[in-house]
Design a protein around this motif. Structure first.
Motif: not given
Length: 375
Positions: A283-307
């Motif tokens: 819970p301390e690591l994750v942040r809310e991700v949406g349009p304009g979020a940093k690339p690394f956080e977006v990659r983490a979301v997309q990595e999980l969505l892809n699987n």
């Protein structure tokens, strides 16, 4: 012939047709167009009913009619065709009416059997027993002899009294039978309402509670240093650590560099420093991700969505409109608010619902360079 007609009537009943429609929704949810079909256990949890009850809703052979709210929730959860919702509602209402009539008929049949016991063995009608109709004892037929103005003898008085008693019996029996039918029908309606109420309440409670994955049965996965490839969860963790400025290879292997970064992060957040990522650290690591979020956080979301088995998501590091739509679809499938943004509850649901990967994705290699924040 009677058994064949009974079987045909049952096949045409609204309850059987409803069960077949609900089962087809569930089976077609696993088609390429519908995505991954949820297990009955997972689906029952989302609906707020137990798995055995849900199984009977979907089984035309061992039938149990699903309440209207459960039918509507199944239509939403399984993404069934919109045109079939009204058909399912009509079948549900018709099946509930059939159940009420069946209960009333069963109750009337039992009362009819009890009333039929007053007939003699040859089919002739007998006078009711003393305990069956006590009101007849209040009519002493012989008292009419002294006060008879017409001069009728005792035999005539007795005959008239017997006829009067028989007429009263014939009038009383149909009245009791009608009263029994009305009572059985009313009881059936009350029982049906009481049986349906818990499912409706449970469904409403499930819909209200589905908005928060942390209040459901989900638990944050535990990751720690291991020589084995831990695939998408570990890669998502490593992307998140990079978002905090740690230089960690994003290959899915939880090695010393990942452990050291985790321990330093825990130290900074005043967490137990053990190098393990679980219910306190995630819970301390994750942040809310949406349009304009940093690339690394977006990659983490997309990595999980892809699987998660919902059709695949491109891992680019850019939160595009397609990524937002994939997030909304995932939230819809798991009964969450469809915001298109990844909050803490969506992170938890994504991490928990990862599929066992067969191999590393094409873009990911153990010797690949660390992606930069500008990607």
């Amino acid at each position: 012939m009677a058994q064949e007609r009974g079987g045909q009537d049952r096949e045409r009943s609204a309850g059987v047709r409803l069960a077949r429609l609900l089962r087809r929704w569930w089976e077609e949810a696993g088609s390429p167009a519908g995505g991954t079909r949820p297990t009955q256990q997972a689906l029952a949890a989302r609906l707020g009913v137990d798995q055995t009850t849900l199984s009977r809703y979907l089984n035309p052979t061992h039938l149990s009619t699903a309440p209207l709210r459960v039918v509507e929730s199944l239509h939403t959860q399984l993404r069934a065709p919109a045109a079939e919702l009204e058909q399912a509602r009509a079948l549900c209402r018709a099946a509930l009416r059939e159940n009420s009539r069946r209960r009333a008929a069963d109750g009337a049949g039992e009362q009819g059997v009890a009333a039929g016991r007053a007939n003699g063995p040859d089919g002739s009608e007998e006078l009711p027993a003393r305990d069956a109709v006590p009101v007849l004892e209040e009519v002493p037929v012989l008292e009419e002899v002294p006060g008879s103005a017409s001069g009728e003898g005792p035999d005539a008085a007795v005959t008239r009294g017997a006829v009067s008693g028989r007429l009263r019996t014939r009038w009383l029996r149909p009245t009791l039978l009608v009263a029994a039918v009305v009572l059985a029908f009313s009881s059936g309606m009350v029982v049906n309402a009481r049986l349906s109420a818990p499912d409706r309440g449970a469904t409403v409670a499930a819909a209200a509670g589905a908005a928060s994955a942390s209040e459901a049965s989900y638990e944050w996965p535990l990751l720690y240093m291991d020589g084995q490839d831990q695939y998408t969860r570990a890669r998502a963790l490593q992307y998140l650590l990079n978002a905090y400025g740690y230089k960690v290879r994003t290959d899915g292997f939880f090695r010393e560099d990942t452990r050291d970064a985790v321990m330093d992060f825990q130290r900074r957040k005043f967490l137990p420093v053990d190098g393990k990522v679980g219910k306190l650290t995630w819970p301390e690591l994750v942040r809310e991700v949406g349009p304009g979020a940093k690339p690394f956080e977006v990659r983490a979301v997309q990595e999980l969505l892809n699987n998660v088995g919902l059709g695949g998501t491109s891992v680019s590091g850019k939160f595009t409109a397609v990524t937002a739509e994939d997030v909304r679809y995932f939230q819809h499938r798991y009964g969450m608010p469809e915001t298109g943004r990844v909050d803490v509850d969506t992170w938890l649901a994504l991490l928990v619902n990862q599929l066992p990967p067969v191999k590393a994705p094409e873009y990911q290699r153990g010797t690949s360079a660390l992606p930069s924040a500008s990607d």
